[in-house]
Scaffold this motif. Structure first.
Motif, PDB file in Angstrom:
ATOM      1  N   ILE A  30      -4.420  -2.334  -2.152  1.00 30.86           N
ATOM      2  CA  ILE A  30      -4.314  -1.379  -3.876  1.00 30.86           C
ATOM      3  C   ILE A  30      -5.105  -2.084  -4.924  1.00 30.86           C
ATOM      4  CG2 ILE A  30      -2.491  -0.316  -5.492  1.00 30.86           C
ATOM      5  CD1 ILE A  30      -0.874  -0.658  -3.041  1.00 30.86           C
ATOM      6  N   GLU A  48      -3.360   0.404  -8.326  1.00 32.70           N
ATOM      7  CA  GLU A  48      -2.968  -0.052  -9.715  1.00 32.70           C
ATOM      8  C   GLU A  48      -3.370   1.107 -10.727  1.00 32.70           C
ATOM      9  OE1 GLU A  48      -5.810  -2.127  -9.077  1.00 32.70           O
ATOM     10  OE2 GLU A  48      -6.162  -3.623 -10.953  1.00 32.70           O
ATOM     11  N   ASP A  49      -1.643   1.261 -11.212  1.00 31.85           N
ATOM     12  CA  ASP A  49      -1.370   1.794 -12.501  1.00 31.85           C
ATOM     13  C   ASP A  49      -1.637   0.675 -13.530  1.00 31.85           C
ATOM     14  OD1 ASP A  49      -0.622   2.679 -14.573  1.00 31.85           O
ATOM     15  OD2 ASP A  49       1.290   3.602 -14.046  1.00 31.85           O
ATOM     16  N   ALA A  60      -0.301   4.674  -3.149  1.00 29.06           N
ATOM     17  CA  ALA A  60      -0.430   4.290  -4.408  1.00 29.06           C
ATOM     18  C   ALA A  60      -1.192   6.080  -5.329  1.00 29.06           C
ATOM     19  CB  ALA A  60      -1.970   3.530  -4.525  1.00 29.06           C
ATOM     20  N   LYS A 101       2.088  10.095  -6.486  1.00 31.87           N
ATOM     21  CA  LYS A 101       3.152   9.561  -7.648  1.00 31.87           C
ATOM     22  C   LYS A 101       3.807  10.909  -7.960  1.00 31.87           C
ATOM     23  CE  LYS A 101       1.458   6.387  -9.794  1.00 31.87           C
ATOM     24  NZ  LYS A 101       1.120   5.103 -10.979  1.00 31.87           N
ATOM     25  N   THR A 153       2.307  -0.118  -8.720  1.00 36.20           N
ATOM     26  CA  THR A 153       2.047   1.076  -9.034  1.00 36.20           C
ATOM     27  C   THR A 153       2.408   2.036  -9.860  1.00 36.20           C
ATOM     28  OG1 THR A 153       3.240   1.124  -7.031  1.00 36.20           O
ATOM     29  CG2 THR A 153       1.372   1.402  -6.434  1.00 36.20           C
TER      30      THR A 153
END
Ligand code: SF4
Ligand code: SF4
Ligand code: SF4
Lengths: 152, 689
Positions: B229, B235-236, B281, B284, B314
């Motif tokens: 990720i 990644e967020d 990832a 959502k 995430t």
């Protein structure tokens, strides 16, 4: 007859809830048999065959096919000879426990149906693998399944 | 007259399904499906469907029993309670309060757990603990410093709203079948399902991707997922920046955890790891569901944190359909923890070492300052180890440690050495048989009280009928015992409602969950519910985390191999779990004919290649041996287990004689899930076909 217990085995998670609920509702062991395999499970119950081998085989005419409600048992005529058990191609007819046990198989919760209620297996199934459906829907879904399974 | 319909909460698992009992003339005459229930919509699993068998079961205990040389002797409640009080006082006088131990129960109500820990602490000991130690202790220790609270972040119903569901060490379909309805619904709406489990379980049947990870190597897999990720920049970033701390360290810790490395450790193909990471990832909201496959390891606490890292990276916290879902097992294991039935935590999770938490509770109870000891007490496993040594008397409420604890032989020896062993239970369980005094308890429908399901949903379950014979609710028993121990003023309760009102004051997240509200709430109330009129909190952490700075914390989690790896003498890996028909120690389910028909005996699952190599035949008995003990089980040959791994359910006596009692250093949970073992042929003469 146009009301079937439709089994969508791609949804079944082998939880055996239907079998246990059936046993509770009718007393004794369930009349649905969840066959668990390594990658899927198939709940088996009486198919309500139109040209039913069990009906054909019964020497006492105790099993009768009725257009409205499927296969039914006339208890007074039954001698418990067990031929119907041998005749059923799905192995879903059995003689009830104990001496004098009547042949038992899924009757789609006849009593509940008469009161306008759903069969207990349908109510209890967490994944909606079981439902009561008309013939057209059943056939339709079967075709979708069959082809869907092949394609994916 | 048509029967009265009473809505109760299922006594088995933490899904908390509603189950309607039909009551006529004081007897349960049947059961109906609670079709309008927001929890289960009428669905029940096999256990829920068979729950009625527990009421009026022929083996139910109906009177107090005392063990004598000539066998069990029935006695009246006054005599039984006098005896218990006198023996406890003897131990207190001679050895002090820390020679007493109390095993509380995740099968009892919040009120009963609250009362038992209150009794222990007023007697001056923190030796009170319960079976959460054996299943989800790592969730508490793992998540407290990460998120601030060690509980499911979202309700189970939310699973239906997820776009991606990642299961790690959870066989939800088989163990929490009714919760699977939401998973099925998500899948119908197009969600991606990823399942990491050594076995191809029914949960994995509907998976888009099954990751058959070697037992005990989950951290390597989770680290590799995080690695991918971050490597791919998925990644967020906004979430990490605004709501978390410590991401850089966590990222550094997984820098070398490449999918190729993870493949060599876990056995999962690198390509699948990469695919799973990207799916998780990118879809959502996503949920990560974990269970005892994560917690029951020597490094369970760390494994839980590795799950949390993935969810935080995430940004899957604080919104509908996302979250971290530890699926608690017992119907009230969440509640028993909330009530402080834990050796180091007070009701509401204050530490016993925190003077303010102790003082607040002492003030509420009206007892002398300093009554509650300031040091953590013994855990379940420590009590068992100390039994007959420093621990002289043990009170067990609905627990069956002889079957549930690891290295069962050692537990049995310890219990046998106690000066006084008191058991309250529905049945004469394996553990009750070695007790000095057994008190008959009431089953779920025979008492009223509140229970908290896996998703923090507190529900009221009313009394529908009387218990059989002389059996009594555990709350009644504890209250009467406490009064005989000179604690009369602290136990004035006449009803469960009165106890819950005290809980409202002792446990802040329950402050608004009054008996009146709860009894009128068809869907229960989710804690935290800090005051009257508060609607409850279904989804945690929408605004902040209950940590000092309001942020969640990443924890770098190093991978360590399991403490016992297969070797020349013990070449296979034994892992344990459940089957759908049974419940935990089997004290209830093994006494239920409909469930025994489904799953009558202990079995061990083995891969066809291993079976062929070792000459194991399907359906025959085989010996399973570890460094700790031996058991016999029927062999099931199936390619649902990987090569080199054998699986046995733990509901039958036997399995936990083999498991490892190495514990996680923080949660002190035993490593049930991976032990080295070998299979042995069973002598033909005592073999049964
Ligand atoms: S019992 Fe068997 S043969 Fe008879 S109707 Fe049912 S499925 Fe057909
Ligand atoms: S209740 Fe549904 S999911 Fe469970 S075994 Fe029966 S058909 Fe399958
Ligand atoms: S899923 Fe759990 S709560 Fe629901 S019926 Fe089954 S055992 Fe009971």
């Amino acid at each position: 007859m146009d009301s079937f217990l439709f089994v969508d085995f791609t949804r079944c998670i082998a939880c055996h809830a239907c079998e246990t609920a059936c046993g509770r509702e009718h007393g004794g062991a369930g009349r649905l048999y969840v066959m668990r395999f390594e990658n899927a499970a198939v709940p088996l119950a009486c198919r309500q065959c139109e040209a039913a081998p069990c009906v054909a085989m019964c020497p006492e005419d105790a099993l009768v096919y009725d257009e409205g409600s499927g296969v039914g048992l006339v208890v007074e005529r039954c001698t418990r000879c067990g031929l119907c058990v041998a005749a059923c191609p799905f192995g879903v007819m059995r003689l009830g426990a104990g001496p004098g046990g009547d042949p038992v198989r899924c009757d789609r919760c006849r009593r509940r149906r008469e009161e306008g209620r759903l069969p207990v297996c349908v109510l209890t199934c967490p994944t909606q693998a079981l439902s009561v459906q008309g013939r057209a829907v059943v056939q339709d879904r079967r075709r979708i399944h069959f082809t869907g399974l092949r394609v994916s | 007259m048509s029967p009265l319909r009473v809505r109760t909460v299922c006594p088995y698992c933490a899904v908390g399904c509603h189950l309607d009992l039909l009551v006529e003339n004081g007897r349960v005459v049947g059961m109906a499906h609670a079709v309008d229930s927001p929890v289960n919509g009428g669905n029940l699993c096999a256990k829920g469907n068979a729950a009625l068998d527990l009421l009026n079961h022929p083996e139910r205990l109906r009177t107090p029993l005392r063990r004598t040389r000539s066998g069990w002797e029935p006695l009246g409640w006054d005599d039984a309670l006098d005896l218990a009080a006198q023996r406890i006082q003897d131990v207190l006088r001679r050895h002090g309060p820390n020679a007493l131990g109390f095993l509380s129960s995740a099968k009892c109500t919040n009120e009963e757990n609250y009362l038992l820990q209150k009794l222990a602490r007023l007697l001056g000991t923190n030796n009170v603990d319960h079976c959460a130690r054996l299943c989800h202790a790592s969730t508490l220790t793992g998540l407290a410093p990460v998120l601030g609270t060690g509980a499911a972040t979202n309700p189970l119903t939310d699973l239906a709203r997820a776009r991606c569901l990642l299961f790690v060490g959870s066989n939800l379909a088989e163990n929490h079948p009714v919760a699977f309805r939401w998973v099925r619904r998500a899948k119908d709406r197009g969600a991606v399902v990823l399942v990491a489990d050594p076995r191809k379980t029914p949960t994995a049947w509907i998976a888009d991707l099954h990751l058959p990870v070697r037992p005990g190597t989950d951290i390597a897999l989770l680290n590799a997922l995080l690695h991918v990720i971050i490597r791919d920049g998925l990644e967020d970033k906004a979430f990490i920046r605004s709501r978390t701390m410590g991401f850089q360290e966590a990222a550094r810790a997984v820098r070398d955890a490449t999918p190729q490395w993870a493949e060599s450790v876990t056995g999962v193909p690198a390509r699948d790891i990469t695919r799973a990471a990207r799916l998780f990832a990118r879809s959502k909201p996503a949920s990560l569901i974990y269970c005892m496959g994560i917690t029951q390891h020597h490094n369970g606490t760390q494994a839980v944190r590795a799950c949390a890292d993935l969810v935080l990276a995430t940004g899957n916290v604080g919104r509908e359909g996302s979250g971290l879902i530890p699926v608690r097992g017992q119907d009230n294991v969440q509640g028993a923890c909330d009530m402080g039935a834990l050796s180091a935590l007070l009701p509401g999770y204050g530490s016993v070492m925190d003077p303010r938490s102790r003082a607040a509770l002492e003030a509420l109870w009206g007892c002398a300052e300093g009554t509650i000891p300031d040091r953590p007490g013994l855990t379940v496993t420590e009590m068992e180890a100390a039994a007959g040594r420093s621990l002289r008397a043990l009170v067990a409420m609905g627990e069956n440690p002889m079957v549930t604890s690891p290295n069962g032989n050692r537990v049995a020896e310890g219990l046998g050495r106690l000066d006084f062993f008191l058991v309250m239970d529905l049945f004469l369980t394996e553990s009750a048989r070695s007790a000095h005094l057994v008190l008959p308890a009431a089953a779920w429908a025979e008492k009223s009280g509140s229970k908290t399901s896996a998703d923090r949903r507190v529900q009221w379950s009313p009394r529908a009928v009387d218990p059989p014979g002389d059996a009594r609710a555990d709350a009644w028993i504890i209250t009467r015992l406490a009064r005989r121990l000179g604690l009369e003023p602290f136990f004035p309760y006449k009803t469960s409602e009165e106890v819950l009102r005290e809980i409202n004051r002792a446990v802040p997240p329950y402050a608004g969950i009054t008996p009146e509200r709860l009894q009128g709430a068809p869907a229960g109330l989710h804690w935290p519910c800090p005051q009257e009129g508060h609607p409850g909190t279904a989804i945690l952490f929408q605004d902040g985390f209950p940590t000092p700075d309001g942020r969640a914390r990443f924890f770098p989690v190093p991978f360590e191999p399991p403490p016992e790896s297969p070797d020349a003498d013990y070449p296979l890996c034994l892992t344990t779990g459940r089957v759908t028909a049974h419940y935990n120690s089997g004290a209830m389910s093994r006494r239920t004919p409909a469930l025994m028909d489904l799953s009558p005996e202990l079995f061990v699952e083995i891969h066809p290649d291993d079976a062929a190599r070792l000459g194991v035949r399907a359906g025959r008995r085989v010996g399973v041996v570890t460094r700790r003990g031996k058991m016999e089980a029927v062999a099931r040959v199936a390619s649902t287990v990987p090569r080199g791994v054998v699986f046995a359910p733990f509901h039958f006596p036997g399995t936990n004689r083999l498991t490892l009692d190495v514990v996680d250093p923080e949660a002190r949970i035993p490593a049930f899930k991976a032990a080295a073992c070998r299979l042995e042929p069973v002598e033909e003469k005592n073999a049964r076909a």
